[in-house]
Design a protein around this motif. Structure first.
Motif, PDB file in Angstrom:
ATOM      1  N   ALA A  67       0.849  -1.197   0.000  1.00 26.61           N
ATOM      2  CA  ALA A  67       0.000   0.000   0.000  1.00 26.61           C
ATOM      3  C   ALA A  67       0.878   1.237   0.000  1.00 26.61           C
ATOM      4  N   ARG A  68       0.268   2.363  -0.354  1.00 30.65           N
ATOM      5  CA  ARG A  68       0.970   3.651  -0.356  1.00 30.65           C
ATOM      6  C   ARG A  68       0.111   4.662   0.396  1.00 30.65           C
ATOM      7  N   VAL A  69       0.747   5.391   1.305  1.00 25.57           N
ATOM      8  CA  VAL A  69       0.073   6.415   2.094  1.00 25.57           C
ATOM      9  C   VAL A  69       0.612   7.773   1.673  1.00 25.57           C
ATOM     10  N   MET A  70      -0.278   8.676   1.302  1.00 24.73           N
ATOM     11  CA  MET A  70       0.131  10.006   0.884  1.00 24.73           C
ATOM     12  C   MET A  70       0.559  10.841   2.095  1.00 24.73           C
ATOM     13  N   ALA A  71       1.564  11.664   1.895  1.00 19.78           N
ATOM     14  CA  ALA A  71       2.052  12.569   2.943  1.00 19.78           C
ATOM     15  C   ALA A  71       2.739  13.746   2.269  1.00 19.78           C
ATOM     16  N   PRO A  72       2.808  14.894   2.945  1.00 19.39           N
ATOM     17  CA  PRO A  72       3.456  16.063   2.332  1.00 19.39           C
ATOM     18  C   PRO A  72       4.938  15.822   2.079  1.00 19.39           C
ATOM     19  N   ARG A  73       5.481  16.494   1.050  1.00 25.66           N
ATOM     20  CA  ARG A  73       6.915  16.494   0.803  1.00 25.66           C
ATOM     21  C   ARG A  73       7.563  17.646   1.577  1.00 25.66           C
ATOM     22  N   TRP A  74       8.886  17.658   1.539  1.00 19.14           N
ATOM     23  CA  TRP A  74       9.597  18.659   2.334  1.00 19.14           C
ATOM     24  C   TRP A  74       9.243  20.074   1.887  1.00 19.14           C
ATOM     25  N   SER A  75       9.144  20.293   0.597  1.00 18.14           N
ATOM     26  CA  SER A  75       8.798  21.634   0.119  1.00 18.14           C
ATOM     27  C   SER A  75       7.409  22.052   0.594  1.00 18.14           C
ATOM     28  N   ASP A  76       6.494  21.083   0.741  1.00 19.49           N
ATOM     29  CA  ASP A  76       5.166  21.397   1.278  1.00 19.49           C
ATOM     30  C   ASP A  76       5.264  21.848   2.735  1.00 19.49           C
ATOM     31  N   TYR A  77       6.099  21.165   3.499  1.00 17.19           N
ATOM     32  CA  TYR A  77       6.289  21.569   4.889  1.00 17.19           C
ATOM     33  C   TYR A  77       6.921  22.957   4.979  1.00 17.19           C
ATOM     34  N   VAL A  78       7.853  23.249   4.082  1.00 15.18           N
ATOM     35  CA  VAL A  78       8.484  24.569   4.071  1.00 15.18           C
ATOM     36  C   VAL A  78       7.447  25.654   3.791  1.00 15.18           C
ATOM     37  N   GLU A  79       6.627  25.419   2.796  1.00 18.91           N
ATOM     38  CA  GLU A  79       5.599  26.411   2.452  1.00 18.91           C
ATOM     39  C   GLU A  79       4.629  26.616   3.604  1.00 18.91           C
ATOM     40  N   LEU A  80       4.158  25.518   4.201  1.00 18.42           N
ATOM     41  CA  LEU A  80       3.237  25.608   5.326  1.00 18.42           C
ATOM     42  C   LEU A  80       3.855  26.384   6.489  1.00 18.42           C
ATOM     43  N   SER A  81       5.126  26.142   6.749  1.00 21.64           N
ATOM     44  CA  SER A  81       5.766  26.695   7.939  1.00 21.64           C
ATOM     45  C   SER A  81       6.136  28.165   7.812  1.00 21.64           C
ATOM     46  N   LEU A  82       6.450  28.617   6.599  1.00 21.17           N
ATOM     47  CA  LEU A  82       7.097  29.920   6.471  1.00 21.17           C
ATOM     48  C   LEU A  82       6.290  30.973   5.718  1.00 21.17           C
ATOM     49  N   MET A  83       5.381  30.570   4.860  1.00 29.30           N
ATOM     50  CA  MET A  83       4.751  31.548   3.985  1.00 29.30           C
ATOM     51  C   MET A  83       3.982  32.607   4.772  1.00 29.30           C
ATOM     52  N   GLU A  84       3.137  32.185   5.705  1.00 30.59           N
ATOM     53  CA  GLU A  84       2.319  33.164   6.429  1.00 30.59           C
ATOM     54  C   GLU A  84       3.161  33.996   7.394  1.00 30.59           C
ATOM     55  N   ILE A  85       4.143  33.356   8.033  1.00 34.04           N
ATOM     56  CA  ILE A  85       5.012  34.124   8.930  1.00 34.04           C
ATOM     57  C   ILE A  85       5.777  35.173   8.132  1.00 34.04           C
ATOM     58  N   ARG A  86       6.228  34.824   6.923  1.00 31.61           N
ATOM     59  CA  ARG A  86       6.919  35.802   6.078  1.00 31.61           C
ATOM     60  C   ARG A  86       5.992  36.962   5.719  1.00 31.61           C
ATOM     61  N   ARG A  87       4.762  36.650   5.373  1.00 34.69           N
ATOM     62  CA  ARG A  87       3.836  37.712   4.957  1.00 34.69           C
ATOM     63  C   ARG A  87       3.500  38.654   6.110  1.00 34.69           C
ATOM     64  N   TYR A  88       3.258  38.068   7.291  1.00 36.31           N
ATOM     65  CA  TYR A  88       2.840  38.900   8.422  1.00 36.31           C
ATOM     66  C   TYR A  88       4.009  39.499   9.191  1.00 36.31           C
ATOM     67  N   GLY A  89       5.225  38.960   9.003  1.00 34.24           N
ATOM     68  CA  GLY A  89       6.352  39.437   9.788  1.00 34.24           C
ATOM     69  C   GLY A  89       7.420  40.160   9.003  1.00 34.24           C
ATOM     70  N   ALA A  90       7.200  40.386   7.701  1.00 31.91           N
ATOM     71  CA  ALA A  90       8.237  41.025   6.879  1.00 31.91           C
ATOM     72  C   ALA A  90       8.517  42.456   7.307  1.00 31.91           C
ATOM     73  N   ASP A  91       7.567  43.123   7.952  1.00 32.80           N
ATOM     74  CA  ASP A  91       7.797  44.501   8.387  1.00 32.80           C
ATOM     75  C   ASP A  91       8.370  44.570   9.802  1.00 32.80           C
ATOM     76  N   SER A  92       8.731  43.416  10.378  1.00 33.00           N
ATOM     77  CA  SER A  92       9.376  43.384  11.686  1.00 33.00           C
ATOM     78  C   SER A  92      10.863  43.092  11.488  1.00 33.00           C
ATOM     79  N   PRO A  93      11.766  44.002  11.860  1.00 31.82           N
ATOM     80  CA  PRO A  93      13.199  43.732  11.689  1.00 31.82           C
ATOM     81  C   PRO A  93      13.641  42.438  12.357  1.00 31.82           C
ATOM     82  N   GLN A  94      13.110  42.171  13.537  1.00 32.18           N
ATOM     83  CA  GLN A  94      13.519  40.977  14.273  1.00 32.18           C
ATOM     84  C   GLN A  94      13.150  39.704  13.506  1.00 32.18           C
TER      85      GLN A  94
END
Length: 442
Positions: free
Chosen positions: A355-382
């Protein structure tokens, strides 16, 4: 073969064994907070009825000198005190849950139901109260029957139970404080995330590189027919039984965490000799009312992201918490990069791919983890500085096929920082890569 195809083949040979036979029961019981509380009360009642009988048989060989009236006074005070104590414990748990959900993420409340310290803190006071009440009744019955009756063992056990209950309350208060602090929350999430990653994306493949068979042009499709629910986990043992029953190779279409509506295709079975039994199909999926972390590393990352973006909201404006979250996200992404996540092959005891079980790839995890933080935190120097340092680290561990996703994130951050900081001098300060986000450089 194209790079994408090569990457797909690399991930498709990630191997999983069958789950334990108690897997489904463990997941369901882990969310049933009432069950250990009920079990503790049942045991307490049984002991309250049995120990006075033991005291009667012991007779003169008693361990502590105590009168029946004194024992009844002790148990009366113990029962009343523990009933009041239960209300205090419930209030502490409720306040901790309210702070977690309002300050960090509403999805954190589900962790409280599984916390053994919280469960013990609720089970022991109610069990002690039940023990005291039933012990009072049993002592009265034995006194009426035997006259001169000294419940030494019964009282001694009640006092020990009260001491243990007080100890559990101290531990519960400590856990309540920890669970309202970001450090305690992140520590608990990371511990759970590591365990789930080990299960879903194990580090090494077993000997004997079993590959999935060629795709069937006309596989048998199985749709979900029950009530809508969320996939909490995949029972891989049931998946193997279904493959044996049909004689085919089973592809699980949805990923863990998806919401299943009636009519949704959930399985495709290639090379099947028999139609799948509905009973076995139902056993494959462990369904729940809401998403859980049991087999879902993406949900653990999702909760971390929720904490970060709430900290970055204008109402909170707490970039330091977001940087702390990014520290943990980087750790998990580096760990996942070493494991090459993606669709996994389930092997039987003979090492054959079934059998085969579907799961996210590494690039999917990267997108999930960073995209929203980048959008909401880009105006914070820290946050921008910490993201630059994070991209540097991910670029070191990413595979050839995944580095483009990291570079895309970097370019998007550069564009967002340029828009937020139009002054070149200020932008040069913000563009430093710094793991603390404070401008100390590398």
């Amino acid at each position: 073969m194209s790079p994408a195809g090569s990457d797909h083949a690399r991930h498709a040979h990630h191997h999983l064994g069958a789950t334990s036979r108690l897997f489904r029961l463990r997941i369901r019981l882990s969310s049933a907070m009432w069950l250990p509380v009920l079990g503790a009360n049942v045991v307490a009642v049984a002991l309250a009825i049995a120990l006075p009988v033991v005291d009667e048989h012991i007779g003169e060989q008693r361990s502590i000198p105590i009168t029946t009236s004194a024992a009844q006074t002790i148990f009366g005070a113990l029962a009343g005190g523990m009933i009041t104590f239960t209300g205090i414990v419930f209030s502490a748990v409720f306040v901790a849950a309210q702070i977690q959900t309002s300050s960090y993420s509403p999805r954190l409340a589900a962790r409280i139901r599984r916390d053994p310290v919280v469960i013990a803190g609720l089970a022991l006071p109610t069990a002690t109260a039940s023990y005291a009440l039933f012990a009072l009744a049993a002592i009265g019955r034995q006194t009426n029957r035997s006259g001169d009756f000294v419940p030494a063992v019964t009282v001694l056990f009640g006092l020990v139970l009260a001491a243990v209950t007080l100890g559990s309350f101290v531990a519960l208060v400590q856990r309540a404080f920890d669970s309202t602090q970001i450090g305690g929350i992140l520590r608990a999430l990371m511990r759970r995330a590591y365990a789930v990653i080990d299960d879903v994306h194990p580090g090494g493949a077993p000997a004997g590189d079993a590959a999935a068979p060629e795709a069937d042009a006309r596989p048998r499709e199985v749709s979900h027919t029950g009530r809508p629910a969320v996939i909490a986990a995949i029972d891989r043992a049931a998946l193997l039984r279904l493959a044996d029953q049909t004689g085919g190779f089973v592809d699980v279409v949805p990923v863990v965490g998806e919401y299943l509506a009636s009519g949704r295709v959930v399985l495709r079975i290639g090379g099947a000799r028999e139609d799948p039994e509905p009973r076995l199909v139902r056993r494959v999926f462990v369904l729940a009312r809401q998403r859980t972390v049991d087999q879902d590393p993406a949900f653990a990352l999702r909760m971390l992201v929720d904490i970060a973006i709430r900290a970055l909201s204008p109402a909170v404006n707490d970039p330091t918490t977001a940087v702390q979250v990014l520290d943990r996200i980087e750790t998990l992404l580096v760990e996942l990069a070493d494991r090459q996540p993606g669709p996994s092959i389930v092997l039987d005891d003979d090492g054959r791919a079934r059998a085969r079980v579907m799961a996210p790839r590494w690039s999917d995890y990267v997108e999930l983890s960073l995209m929203e933080i980048r959008r909401y935190g880009a105006d914070s120097p820290q946050v921008a500085r910490r993201l630059h340092a994070l991209y540097d680290r991910l670029g070191e561990v990413a595979g050839e096929g995944d580095r483009g996703r990291v570079e895309l994130e970097r370019r998007l951050l550069d564009g967002a920082v340029a828009a937020a900081f139009p002054d070149p001098e200020e932008r040069r300060i913000v563009d430093q890569a710094d793991r603390l986000g404070l401008g100390f450089g590398r």
